[in-house]
Scaffold this motif. Sequence first.
Motif, PDB file in Angstrom:
ATOM      1  N   ASN A 139     -45.430  65.438  37.525  1.00 58.02           N
ATOM      2  CA  ASN A 139     -44.636  64.233  37.398  1.00 58.02           C
ATOM      3  C   ASN A 139     -44.976  63.448  36.129  1.00 58.02           C
ATOM      4  OD1 ASN A 139     -44.751  61.063  39.145  1.00 58.02           O
ATOM      5  ND2 ASN A 139     -43.025  61.919  38.041  1.00 58.02           N
ATOM      6  N   ILE A 140     -46.185  62.901  36.055  1.00 58.89           N
ATOM      7  CA  ILE A 140     -46.489  61.936  35.005  1.00 58.89           C
ATOM      8  C   ILE A 140     -47.996  61.766  34.862  1.00 58.89           C
ATOM      9  CG2 ILE A 140     -46.556  59.899  36.519  1.00 58.89           C
ATOM     10  CD1 ILE A 140     -44.804  58.474  34.395  1.00 58.89           C
ATOM     11  N   ILE A 141     -48.427  61.344  33.684  1.00 56.12           N
ATOM     12  CA  ILE A 141     -49.811  60.952  33.493  1.00 56.12           C
ATOM     13  C   ILE A 141     -49.828  59.762  32.539  1.00 56.12           C
ATOM     14  CG2 ILE A 141     -50.228  62.607  31.610  1.00 56.12           C
ATOM     15  CD1 ILE A 141     -53.117  62.858  32.685  1.00 56.12           C
ATOM     16  N   GLY A 142     -50.656  58.776  32.841  1.00 52.71           N
ATOM     17  CA  GLY A 142     -50.683  57.575  32.022  1.00 52.71           C
ATOM     18  C   GLY A 142     -52.086  57.091  31.757  1.00 52.71           C
ATOM     19  N   ALA A 143     -52.201  56.209  30.745  1.00 50.01           N
ATOM     20  CA  ALA A 143     -53.470  55.578  30.409  1.00 50.01           C
ATOM     21  C   ALA A 143     -53.205  54.116  30.081  1.00 50.01           C
ATOM     22  CB  ALA A 143     -54.133  56.287  29.225  1.00 50.01           C
ATOM     23  N   GLY A 144     -54.220  53.296  30.291  1.00 50.99           N
ATOM     24  CA  GLY A 144     -54.054  51.861  30.101  1.00 50.99           C
ATOM     25  C   GLY A 144     -53.644  51.217  31.404  1.00 50.99           C
ATOM     26  N   LEU A 145     -52.491  50.574  31.406  1.00 51.86           N
ATOM     27  CA  LEU A 145     -51.993  49.911  32.616  1.00 51.86           C
ATOM     28  C   LEU A 145     -51.898  50.858  33.818  1.00 51.86           C
ATOM     29  CD1 LEU A 145     -50.747  47.402  34.001  1.00 51.86           C
ATOM     30  CD2 LEU A 145     -48.520  48.156  33.119  1.00 51.86           C
ATOM     31  N   PRO A 146     -51.407  52.114  33.668  1.00 54.38           N
ATOM     32  CA  PRO A 146     -51.320  52.988  34.857  1.00 54.38           C
ATOM     33  C   PRO A 146     -52.657  53.200  35.559  1.00 54.38           C
ATOM     34  CG  PRO A 146     -50.013  53.883  33.080  1.00 54.38           C
ATOM     35  CD  PRO A 146     -50.798  52.752  32.488  1.00 54.38           C
ATOM     36  N   GLU A 197     -47.360  56.295  28.877  1.00 58.09           N
ATOM     37  CA  GLU A 197     -47.046  57.220  29.968  1.00 58.09           C
ATOM     38  C   GLU A 197     -46.473  58.503  29.361  1.00 58.09           C
ATOM     39  OE1 GLU A 197     -47.616  57.104  33.153  1.00 58.09           O
ATOM     40  OE2 GLU A 197     -47.072  55.183  34.067  1.00 58.09           O
ATOM     41  N   ILE A 198     -46.922  59.627  29.882  1.00 62.01           N
ATOM     42  CA  ILE A 198     -46.409  60.933  29.483  1.00 62.01           C
ATOM     43  C   ILE A 198     -45.707  61.517  30.698  1.00 62.01           C
ATOM     44  CG2 ILE A 198     -46.995  63.235  28.641  1.00 62.01           C
ATOM     45  CD1 ILE A 198     -49.541  61.953  27.428  1.00 62.01           C
ATOM     46  N   LEU A 220     -40.435  69.962  26.833  1.00 64.10           N
ATOM     47  CA  LEU A 220     -40.927  68.763  26.167  1.00 64.10           C
ATOM     48  C   LEU A 220     -41.395  67.736  27.193  1.00 64.10           C
ATOM     49  CD1 LEU A 220     -38.060  68.309  23.550  1.00 64.10           C
ATOM     50  CD2 LEU A 220     -40.369  69.152  23.069  1.00 64.10           C
ATOM     51  N   LEU A 221     -42.371  66.943  26.808  1.00 64.19           N
ATOM     52  CA  LEU A 221     -42.816  65.817  27.608  1.00 64.19           C
ATOM     53  C   LEU A 221     -42.315  64.534  26.965  1.00 64.19           C
ATOM     54  CD1 LEU A 221     -46.470  67.052  28.209  1.00 64.19           C
ATOM     55  CD2 LEU A 221     -44.625  67.016  29.894  1.00 64.19           C
ATOM     56  N   ASP A 222     -41.908  63.574  27.786  1.00 62.04           N
ATOM     57  CA  ASP A 222     -41.398  62.295  27.290  1.00 62.04           C
ATOM     58  C   ASP A 222     -42.520  61.261  27.282  1.00 62.04           C
ATOM     59  OD1 ASP A 222     -39.030  63.827  27.926  1.00 62.04           O
ATOM     60  OD2 ASP A 222     -37.918  61.952  27.784  1.00 62.04           O
ATOM     61  N   ILE A 223     -42.672  60.579  26.152  1.00 65.77           N
ATOM     62  CA  ILE A 223     -43.743  59.605  25.982  1.00 65.77           C
ATOM     63  C   ILE A 223     -43.147  58.207  25.914  1.00 65.77           C
ATOM     64  CG2 ILE A 223     -45.657  58.833  24.518  1.00 65.77           C
ATOM     65  CD1 ILE A 223     -44.373  62.355  24.066  1.00 65.77           C
ATOM     66  N   THR A 224     -43.696  57.296  26.716  1.00 64.84           N
ATOM     67  CA  THR A 224     -43.284  55.894  26.708  1.00 64.84           C
ATOM     68  C   THR A 224     -44.481  55.040  26.307  1.00 64.84           C
ATOM     69  OG1 THR A 224     -41.753  56.335  28.537  1.00 64.84           O
ATOM     70  CG2 THR A 224     -42.235  54.025  28.045  1.00 64.84           C
ATOM     71  N   LEU A 225     -44.322  54.294  25.216  1.00 60.50           N
ATOM     72  CA  LEU A 225     -45.369  53.404  24.711  1.00 60.50           C
ATOM     73  C   LEU A 225     -44.881  51.968  24.808  1.00 60.50           C
ATOM     74  CD1 LEU A 225     -46.687  55.052  21.415  1.00 60.50           C
ATOM     75  CD2 LEU A 225     -48.118  54.192  23.260  1.00 60.50           C
ATOM     76  N   THR A 283     -56.026  65.672  25.801  1.00 60.79           N
ATOM     77  CA  THR A 283     -54.942  66.454  25.203  1.00 60.79           C
ATOM     78  C   THR A 283     -54.041  66.954  26.325  1.00 60.79           C
ATOM     79  OG1 THR A 283     -56.311  67.156  23.342  1.00 60.79           O
ATOM     80  CG2 THR A 283     -54.340  68.464  23.792  1.00 60.79           C
ATOM     81  N   VAL A 284     -52.738  66.727  26.188  1.00 59.82           N
ATOM     82  CA  VAL A 284     -51.755  67.107  27.206  1.00 59.82           C
ATOM     83  C   VAL A 284     -50.760  68.069  26.579  1.00 59.82           C
ATOM     84  CG1 VAL A 284     -50.031  66.284  28.843  1.00 59.82           C
ATOM     85  CG2 VAL A 284     -52.001  64.838  28.286  1.00 59.82           C
ATOM     86  N   ARG A 285     -50.546  69.208  27.222  1.00 59.63           N
ATOM     87  CA  ARG A 285     -49.609  70.214  26.721  1.00 59.63           C
ATOM     88  C   ARG A 285     -48.550  70.519  27.770  1.00 59.63           C
ATOM     89  NH1 ARG A 285     -54.694  72.068  25.035  1.00 59.63           N
ATOM     90  NH2 ARG A 285     -54.917  72.176  22.763  1.00 59.63           N
ATOM     91  N   CYS A 286     -47.344  70.765  27.312  1.00 62.13           N
ATOM     92  CA  CYS A 286     -46.267  71.171  28.207  1.00 62.13           C
ATOM     93  C   CYS A 286     -46.279  72.684  28.370  1.00 62.13           C
ATOM     94  CB  CYS A 286     -44.920  70.721  27.638  1.00 62.13           C
ATOM     95  SG  CYS A 286     -43.511  71.128  28.708  1.00 62.13           S
ATOM     96  N   LEU A 287     -46.336  73.148  29.616  1.00 57.14           N
ATOM     97  CA  LEU A 287     -46.217  74.579  29.927  1.00 57.14           C
ATOM     98  C   LEU A 287     -44.771  74.823  30.350  1.00 57.14           C
ATOM     99  CD1 LEU A 287     -49.529  75.107  31.960  1.00 57.14           C
ATOM    100  CD2 LEU A 287     -49.169  75.254  29.488  1.00 57.14           C
ATOM    101  N   HIS A 288     -44.022  75.460  29.480  1.00 54.71           N
ATOM    102  CA  HIS A 288     -42.569  75.550  29.641  1.00 54.71           C
ATOM    103  C   HIS A 288     -42.184  76.467  30.792  1.00 54.71           C
ATOM    104  CE1 HIS A 288     -38.443  75.254  28.685  1.00 54.71           C
ATOM    105  NE2 HIS A 288     -38.323  76.340  27.946  1.00 54.71           N
ATOM    106  N   ARG A 289     -41.455  75.904  31.772  1.00 54.75           N
ATOM    107  CA  ARG A 289     -40.934  76.638  32.927  1.00 54.75           C
ATOM    108  C   ARG A 289     -42.006  77.530  33.554  1.00 54.75           C
ATOM    109  NH1 ARG A 289     -34.770  78.187  30.824  1.00 54.75           N
ATOM    110  NH2 ARG A 289     -34.144  76.007  30.433  1.00 54.75           N
TER     111      ARG A 289
END
Length: 295
Positions: A139-146, A197-198, A220-225, A283-289
């Motif tokens: 689902n998601i991984i975050g740092a800071g507020l999360p 958030e990633i 791809l992973l979506d990054i929200t700053l 380090t976060v990597r996307c493992l495609h399908r």
Amino acid sequence: MRYLLVFNPHAAAGRAARLREPVRAALERLAQVDLHLTQAPGDARAWLAQADLGGYDGVIAAGGDGTLFEVLNGLYSHEAGRRPPLGVVPIGTGNAFARDLGLAPGDWEKGIDLIAGQKTRHFDTGRVESAGGTFHFLNIIGAGLPGDVMQSSQRLKVFGRAAYSVATLWKAVQMHCRQLKITLDGAELERDSLFVEISNTRYTGTSFLIAPGAEADDGLLDITLVGRLSRLRVLRLFPSIYQGKHVEYDEVETFRAREIRIESAEALPLAPDGELEGLTPVTVRCLHRDLVIYS
């Protein structure tokens, strides 16, 4: 057909326990079912890691986001060719990932309908290498507020599905920003951020549409700053997250990448899939399908 049902009776603050027999009975109308009841945090992950999965046509996670996180990481203890398809039965508090399967929290019967339909889809997963070890998320991984929110929301379970929202607003207005160095597919950014958030899928918590454009199989992973902003601005932005409108604020930046690295002056706790695990640098990597899921 034979399924392994990993059932967390402690999900939803213990309310899930009453669904054990209805869930098992519904699955037994489809196939033979072996039941594993989780005993404590970490049990599902450790038990699955040593289990022989060779005879199963599917592994079913019945619980919340934390249960799914544990089952996922238990599956990833096995080689790719030895991981059965994953089924999701949402009976927890949040079930953010389940929303991308069209399932709301508590839609356990619809979750079983997806399994019964035998339609599967290959989903991306995230691989995390951090100061606290290596693990995976859906689902998601975050740092800071999360991370701050997860530490607080554990103490606010009395609010049920509102716990995450209450904790998020409470911590957000405290405005604790961190200086982060973020590398996106080799491109470096430095930001004073409330959080990063990633996302692999669109939702977090119970109903925050944190990454409205995320697709779980695009590689791809979506990054929200979210940068520094006033308390009044926080109060205005906060409700917009439910509709994904927060991305229209000037203080919010969005990116997409296959590999992300986050570094910070202090070691920050990471919040993957409704849990707390790992620390920056990460380090976060996307493992495609990389994972098959009933959908």
